[in-house]
Design an enzyme around this catalytic site. Structure first.
Site, mmCIF file in Angstrom:
data_model
loop_
_atom_site.group_PDB
_atom_site.id
_atom_site.type_symbol
_atom_site.label_atom_id
_atom_site.label_comp_id
_atom_site.label_asym_id
_atom_site.label_seq_id
_atom_site.Cartn_x
_atom_site.Cartn_y
_atom_site.Cartn_z
ATOM 1 N N GLU A 43 31.267 59.459 11.526
ATOM 2 C CA GLU A 43 31.555 59.349 12.955
ATOM 3 C C GLU A 43 32.928 58.707 13.183
ATOM 4 O OE1 GLU A 43 29.448 57.344 16.912
ATOM 5 O OE2 GLU A 43 29.064 56.505 14.931
ATOM 6 N N LYS A 116 27.465 63.010 22.357
ATOM 7 C CA LYS A 116 26.434 62.041 21.991
ATOM 8 C C LYS A 116 25.559 61.686 23.194
ATOM 9 C CE LYS A 116 26.199 57.577 19.540
ATOM 10 N NZ LYS A 116 27.063 56.585 18.843
ATOM 11 N N CYS A 153 25.058 59.208 15.248
ATOM 12 C CA CYS A 153 24.759 57.793 15.075
ATOM 13 C C CYS A 153 23.517 57.331 15.847
ATOM 14 C CB CYS A 153 25.980 56.950 15.429
ATOM 15 S SG CYS A 153 25.944 55.286 14.675
#
Length: 289
Positions: A43, A116, A153
């Protein structure tokens, strides 16, 4: 193509953006030389993990997806090596910012992007200051080698994310990551918990999973964090079959027969026996449906 080789990479990042991209390229070339078809970079690999601090100057790091230098560079690399590259970037779109992933296919074509969905906020992980919650919904990309579900993540802590991507046809789950020490509690080490959570996603959805984390110690204005690497690849039953250590720049690979995995998944029956009519509590934060 039934047999697919996946790779996870991990590396430390400096404030030299060009050097970070060059380091990522070196690892990608190493993975490709080892036969990898799908290569996962960590990431936000262009810079240190800037979310350690609340700093308006870091917004200058973001760039629009159209013509993004990292995306363009790795499109060329993907085309040259004939590999699939999910590219994690800090996206600037109009007046908002996203933590995004651009899926680059093996011919260099951009298949789309994912923003995300789950944005954390805690000591040293001040992502809500920088990123708006993603508005793309979960995404599965039909690449040359496999249908890939990619989340980012904090998304990896939510079983709903993995299950949605599986239901959308994913054959492999990918999670680029930046996670390490907890500045408020030096005794807390979440590395094993982090791995077990995703091993559960692989086992519950009966499909391989790849997680790529960063390494190194990074110092911000207020917090210093050490990222614990431990990038890994899990089988369709959740077993770790490749794992990097906590501190070394690394490339790990594993090969899966996706037809064999599909047959096993179908025989196991976890999707046949689902009861979505009973899952209404999950549609609300407090479980009331």
């Amino acid at each position: 193509m039934s047999k697919v080789t996946v790779a996870a990479t991990q590396m430390a990042c400096s404030w030299d953006r060009e050097a970070n991209m060059a380091r990522a390229e070196k690892l990608i070339r190493e993975a490709a030389a080892r036969g990898a078809n799908v290569i996962l970079i960590q990431e936000l690999f262009e810079t240190p993990y800037f979310c350690k601090d609340h700093s308006t100057q870091h917004f200058e790091l973001a760039k629009p997806l159209e013509g993004h230098p990292a995306v363009e560079r790795f499109r060329e690399l993907a085309r040259e090596l004939e590999v699939v590259l999910p590219v994690s970037v800090f996206e600037h779109s109009s007046n908002v910012f996203y933590n995004s992933m651009v899926m680059v296919d093996a011919d260099g074509a951009v298949l789309g992007s994912y923003r995300k969905s789950h944005i954390p906020e805690g000591p040293g992980y001040h992502e809500k200051f920088y990123f708006s919650p993603g508005d793309t919904g979960f995404k599965v990309f039909d690449t040359k080698f496999a249908k890939l579900g990619v989340a980012i993540c904090w998304d990896q802590w939510f079983p709903e994310t993995a299950r949605c991507m599986a239901l959308m046809g994913a054959e492999i789950l990918l999670y680029p990551t930046a996670i390490g020490s907890e500045p408020q509690d030096a005794s807390l080490d979440s590395s094993a918990h982090w791995q077990r959570t995703m091993q559960g996603h692989a086992a519950a959805n009966v499909m391989p999973l790849v997680a790529s984390n960063r390494i190194g110690t990074e110092t911000g204005d207020k917090y210093t964090m050490t990222f614990y690497g431990s990038s890994f690849i899990a089988s369709a039953t959740g077993e770790k079959i490749a794992e990097a250590d906590r501190s070394s720049e690394s490339v790990i690979t594993a090969t899966f027969d996706l037809d064999a995995v599909r047959r096993y998944r179908q025989a196991w029956g976890v999707f046949r026996d689902r009861r979505p009519d009973l899952y209404y509590p999950i549609l609300s934060l407090d479980g009331r449906g």
